[in-house]
Enzyme design. Structure first.
Site, PDB file in Angstrom:
ATOM      1  N   ASP A   1       0.822  -1.217   0.000  1.00 51.30           N
ATOM      2  CA  ASP A   1       0.000   0.000   0.000  1.00 51.30           C
ATOM      3  C   ASP A   1       0.856   1.266   0.000  1.00 51.30           C
ATOM      4  OD1 ASP A   1       0.929  -0.360   2.602  1.00 51.30           O
ATOM      5  OD2 ASP A   1      -1.034  -0.903   3.401  1.00 51.30           O
TER       6      ASP A   1
ATOM      7  N   ASN B   1      -7.815  -2.999  13.992  1.00 55.94           N
ATOM      8  CA  ASN B   1      -9.205  -3.219  13.578  1.00 55.94           C
ATOM      9  C   ASN B   1      -9.332  -4.389  12.606  1.00 55.94           C
ATOM     10  OD1 ASN B   1      -8.132  -2.229  11.233  1.00 55.94           O
ATOM     11  ND2 ASN B   1      -9.413  -0.410  11.110  1.00 55.94           N
TER      12      ASN B   1
ATOM     13  N   GLU C   1      -9.653  -2.008   5.102  1.00 55.62           N
ATOM     14  CA  GLU C   1     -10.300  -1.745   6.381  1.00 55.62           C
ATOM     15  C   GLU C   1     -11.554  -2.612   6.533  1.00 55.62           C
ATOM     16  OE1 GLU C   1      -8.675  -0.129   8.441  1.00 55.62           O
ATOM     17  OE2 GLU C   1      -7.864   1.762   7.715  1.00 55.62           O
TER      18      GLU C   1
END
Ligand code: PGA
Length: 252
Positions: free
Chosen positions: A70, A139, A146
């Site tokens: 990323d 998370n 995400e």
């Protein structure tokens, strides 16, 4: 589908050693191996070890290829805080990976969608990823996928979660973390022939349990790895503390 192999080791240095051993073994057997690489604090010791082993003549990266997972959008390659700058500092300037063989999404591209499609194409042209090395966000994110990201996602632009931006503040000298990033998708990651996920520190214990023992669903992107037949999770003792099924790796 097979459960990920779980190696629980004493500390973060041991975790880095286990992953460095796998990289060394892979490149010895396949000098032109294709790796997917993470950024963040977790792989820092791993990159130190890879540099040490390169200097010691144990790993030759001359024919290897790398694809980073990323990059931030709107951050130039040389800007502090970019993952390109991170990789230069922590790995690329220290080993003999050829510049043309190390790919990172261009977060400063004018056409981001074309950049994403081109990145997928480059991975395909390289013959796919042999080994994807991943961290895990608190998370449950992998790369910048995400919670809520579909498991069939390819390289795409994301709005980075507030907690993820906060976790990355340390890497921006002015504390201003971008709001968007380019990330390889979950499907891109799942197409790797082999995946190693590193988790270190007590802050990752709850998410590691969710990943390995919770439901397999997009609310925990890392749980998708349980759909892959060849995954190793390398966890230090603090990050593994909440797991029900703990097996200690011998001799580390
Ligand atoms: P960290 O980030 O290694 O800095 O904890 C991991 C991640 O967010 O993937």
């Amino acid at each position: 589908m097979a459960d990920p192999a779980l190696s629980i080791v004493e500390d973060a240095s041991s975790a880095a050693r286990v992953v460095a051993d796998r990289v060394e073994e892979l490149i010895r057997g396949r000098p032109n191996a294709v790796l997917a690489l993470p950024t963040g604090r977790t792989p820092l010791r791993l990159y130190d070890l890879l540099a040490e082993r390169y200097r010691a003549g144990r790993i030759d990266f001359r024919s290897a290829r790398t694809f980073n997972l990323d990059e931030w959008v709107g951050v130039g390659r040389r800007a502090p805080g970019s993952y390109a700058a991170f990789m230069d500092e922590h790995l690329f300037s220290r080993v003999n990976l050829r510049p043309e063989n190390r790919a990172i999404p261009d977060g400063a591209a004018t056409d981001l969608n074309a950049e994403c499609a081109g990145y997928e194409e480059r991975i395909r042209e390289a013959g796919g990823i042999d080994l994807a090395i991943l961290g895990i966000g608190r998370n449950g994110h992998i790369g910048f996928n995400e919670p809520g990201t579909p498991f069939d996602s390819r390289t795409h632009v994301v709005d980075v979660a507030v907690e993820t931006r906060a976790a990355n503040q340390w890497s921006f000298p002015d504390g201003r973390v971008p709001t968007r990033a380019i990330t390889v998708g979950i499907a891109t990651i799942l197409e790797a022939r082999e995946i190693v996920l590193m988790a270190t520190g007590a802050a990752k214990s709850a998410v590691l349990r969710r990943m390995l023992e919770g439901p397999i669903e997009p609310s925990c992107p890392a749980s998708a790895l349980r759909l892959h037949p060849h995954v190793q999770v390398v966890a230090d003792a603090p990050s593994a503390a909440d797991l029900r099924s703990r097996t200690e790796a011998p001799g580390r």
